[in-house]
Motif scaffolding. Structure first.
Motif, mmCIF file in Angstrom:
data_model
loop_
_atom_site.group_PDB
_atom_site.id
_atom_site.type_symbol
_atom_site.label_atom_id
_atom_site.label_comp_id
_atom_site.label_asym_id
_atom_site.label_seq_id
_atom_site.Cartn_x
_atom_site.Cartn_y
_atom_site.Cartn_z
ATOM 1 N N PRO A 102 0.804 -1.217 0.000
ATOM 2 C CA PRO A 102 0.000 0.000 0.000
ATOM 3 C C PRO A 102 0.841 1.273 0.000
ATOM 4 C CG PRO A 102 -0.895 -1.578 1.547
ATOM 5 C CD PRO A 102 0.415 -2.132 1.101
ATOM 6 N N ASN A 103 0.692 2.056 -1.026
ATOM 7 C CA ASN A 103 1.301 3.386 -1.097
ATOM 8 C C ASN A 103 2.813 3.406 -1.246
ATOM 9 O OD1 ASN A 103 -1.262 4.771 -0.637
ATOM 10 N ND2 ASN A 103 -1.109 3.888 1.413
ATOM 11 N N LEU A 104 3.387 2.351 -1.769
ATOM 12 C CA LEU A 104 4.830 2.351 -1.974
ATOM 13 C C LEU A 104 5.238 1.264 -2.961
ATOM 14 C CD1 LEU A 104 5.987 -0.357 -0.297
ATOM 15 C CD2 LEU A 104 5.445 1.076 1.641
ATOM 16 N N PHE A 105 6.395 1.482 -3.573
ATOM 17 C CA PHE A 105 7.034 0.462 -4.399
ATOM 18 C C PHE A 105 8.324 0.079 -3.673
ATOM 19 C CE2 PHE A 105 4.325 0.430 -8.016
ATOM 20 C CZ PHE A 105 3.812 1.722 -8.131
ATOM 21 N N ASP A 106 8.317 -1.094 -3.056
ATOM 22 C CA ASP A 106 9.422 -1.404 -2.155
ATOM 23 C C ASP A 106 10.479 -2.338 -2.718
ATOM 24 O OD1 ASP A 106 7.480 -3.600 0.074
ATOM 25 O OD2 ASP A 106 7.557 -3.411 -2.107
ATOM 26 N N TYR A 107 10.166 -3.062 -3.753
ATOM 27 C CA TYR A 107 11.163 -3.914 -4.398
ATOM 28 C C TYR A 107 11.070 -3.694 -5.896
ATOM 29 C CZ TYR A 107 11.435 -6.265 0.113
ATOM 30 O OH TYR A 107 11.598 -6.537 1.444
ATOM 31 N N TRP A 108 12.230 -3.466 -6.509
ATOM 32 C CA TRP A 108 12.284 -3.157 -7.923
ATOM 33 C C TRP A 108 13.134 -4.191 -8.660
ATOM 34 C CZ3 TRP A 108 10.939 1.943 -10.098
ATOM 35 C CH2 TRP A 108 10.305 2.779 -9.175
ATOM 36 N N GLY A 109 12.755 -4.443 -9.900
ATOM 37 C CA GLY A 109 13.622 -5.241 -10.752
ATOM 38 C C GLY A 109 14.795 -4.403 -11.236
ATOM 39 N N GLN A 110 15.708 -5.040 -11.933
ATOM 40 C CA GLN A 110 16.902 -4.345 -12.433
ATOM 41 C C GLN A 110 16.592 -3.475 -13.637
ATOM 42 O OE1 GLN A 110 19.284 -7.836 -13.220
ATOM 43 N NE2 GLN A 110 18.577 -8.006 -15.330
ATOM 44 N N GLY A 111 15.449 -3.715 -14.262
ATOM 45 C CA GLY A 111 15.063 -2.949 -15.432
ATOM 46 C C GLY A 111 15.560 -3.583 -16.726
ATOM 47 N N THR A 112 14.833 -3.289 -17.792
ATOM 48 C CA THR A 112 15.235 -3.761 -19.113
ATOM 49 C C THR A 112 15.139 -2.593 -20.087
ATOM 50 O OG1 THR A 112 14.851 -5.444 -20.822
ATOM 51 C CG2 THR A 112 12.891 -4.571 -19.753
ATOM 52 N N LEU A 113 16.213 -2.385 -20.839
ATOM 53 C CA LEU A 113 16.253 -1.263 -21.775
ATOM 54 C C LEU A 113 15.567 -1.659 -23.075
ATOM 55 C CD1 LEU A 113 17.218 1.536 -22.704
ATOM 56 C CD2 LEU A 113 19.392 0.453 -23.369
ATOM 57 N N VAL A 114 14.606 -0.861 -23.461
ATOM 58 C CA VAL A 114 13.903 -1.073 -24.724
ATOM 59 C C VAL A 114 14.173 0.129 -25.621
ATOM 60 C CG1 VAL A 114 11.674 -1.377 -25.835
ATOM 61 C CG2 VAL A 114 12.105 -2.426 -23.594
ATOM 62 N N THR A 115 14.714 -0.140 -26.787
ATOM 63 C CA THR A 115 14.998 0.913 -27.758
ATOM 64 C C THR A 115 14.002 0.805 -28.903
ATOM 65 O OG1 THR A 115 17.343 0.885 -27.187
ATOM 66 C CG2 THR A 115 16.732 1.895 -29.296
ATOM 67 N N VAL A 116 13.403 1.926 -29.252
ATOM 68 C CA VAL A 116 12.458 1.955 -30.364
ATOM 69 C C VAL A 116 13.131 2.657 -31.536
ATOM 70 C CG1 VAL A 116 10.167 2.629 -31.159
ATOM 71 C CG2 VAL A 116 10.549 2.061 -28.739
ATOM 72 N N SER A 117 13.400 1.898 -32.566
ATOM 73 C CA SER A 117 14.116 2.437 -33.711
ATOM 74 C C SER A 117 13.875 1.551 -34.920
ATOM 75 C CB SER A 117 15.616 2.509 -33.408
ATOM 76 O OG SER A 117 16.344 2.915 -34.552
ATOM 77 N N SER A 118 13.874 2.188 -36.059
ATOM 78 C CA SER A 118 13.709 1.430 -37.304
ATOM 79 C C SER A 118 15.053 0.907 -37.810
ATOM 80 C CB SER A 118 13.047 2.305 -38.361
ATOM 81 O OG SER A 118 13.766 3.490 -38.552
#
Lengths: 118, 110
Positions: A102-118
């Motif tokens: 409730p009311n917080l983000f307490d654990y995060w993933g490492q993230g994934t980079l998404v590049t949008v390009s043709s």
């Protein structure tokens, strides 16, 4: 302990649909009050909240992106999936998923980079 | 542009104290709990303060949070070079119901 990990494509073409998956452990999305959210961060810019799904399948979306986003969960697989349609280069970002209490983000993933390009 | 306003940057010397503010309105900070996140360079954000002024286990008491009306403040005492990071506030926006983050404040420890 709680862990989350994002997975998905690193490169997406403009106008295509992005699907990113958050696989988590250490908690259950059947537990009352729990949720999983998606947050992105364009290079050098601020955090941008995208969506949240609750244990009871209630969903919340960023008003500015609501028409392009869908968040779903697979409780049996401990996964949350975010799809974003009609991608544009401005959608290039690191996409994070995070455990929501409730009311917080307490654990995060490492993230994934998404590049949008043709 | 975020509905939560943070100063883009702040700086202070090691050992000093700094405050980072987050300004909102009655539809967000004024009626909801605020949390704060620290993002060290190249890493994912980390929860620093929740429910306006509570610290998760493992967060040193050098970090504190407060809220008054439609503004929230993060305080850091005894600054260390390892505190150099971006700091974000976050809370619910009531209508439409959506989570919002501030624009972030970059802390430099000189």
């Amino acid at each position: 302990q709680i862990t989350l990990k994002e997975s998905g494509p690193t490169l997406v073409k403009p106008t295509q649909t992005l699907t990113v998956t958050c696989t988590f452990s250490g908690f259950s999305l059947r537990t009352s009050g729990v949720g999983v959210g998606w947050i992105r961060q364009p290079p050098g810019k601020a955090l941008d909240w995208l969506a949240l799904i609750y244990w009871d399948d209630d969903k919340r979306y960023s008003p500015s992106l609501k028409s392009r986003l869908t968040i779903t969960k697979d409780t049996s697989k401990n996964q949350v999936v975010l799809t974003m349609t009609n991608l544009d280069p401005v959608d290039t970002a690191i996409y994070y998923c995070a455990h929501y209490g409730p009311n917080l983000f307490d654990y995060w993933g490492q993230g994934t980079l998404v590049t949008v390009s043709s | 542009q975020s509905v939560l306003t943070q100063s883009p940057s702040v700086s202070a010397a090691p050992g000093q104290k700094v405050t980072i503010s987050c300004s909102g309105s009655s539809s967000n900070i004024g009626n909801n709990y605020v949390s704060w996140y620290q993002q060290l360079p190249g890493t994912a954000p980390k929860l620093l303060i929740y429910d306006n002024n509570k610290r998760p286990s493992g967060i040193p008491d050098r970090f504190s949070g407060s809220k008054s009306g439609t503004s929230a403040t993060l305080g850091i005492t005894g600054l260390q070079t390892g505190d150099e990071a971006d700091y974000y506030c976050g809370t619910w926006e009531s209508s439409p119901s959506a989570w919002v983050f501030g624009g972030g404040t970059k802390l430099t420890v000189l």
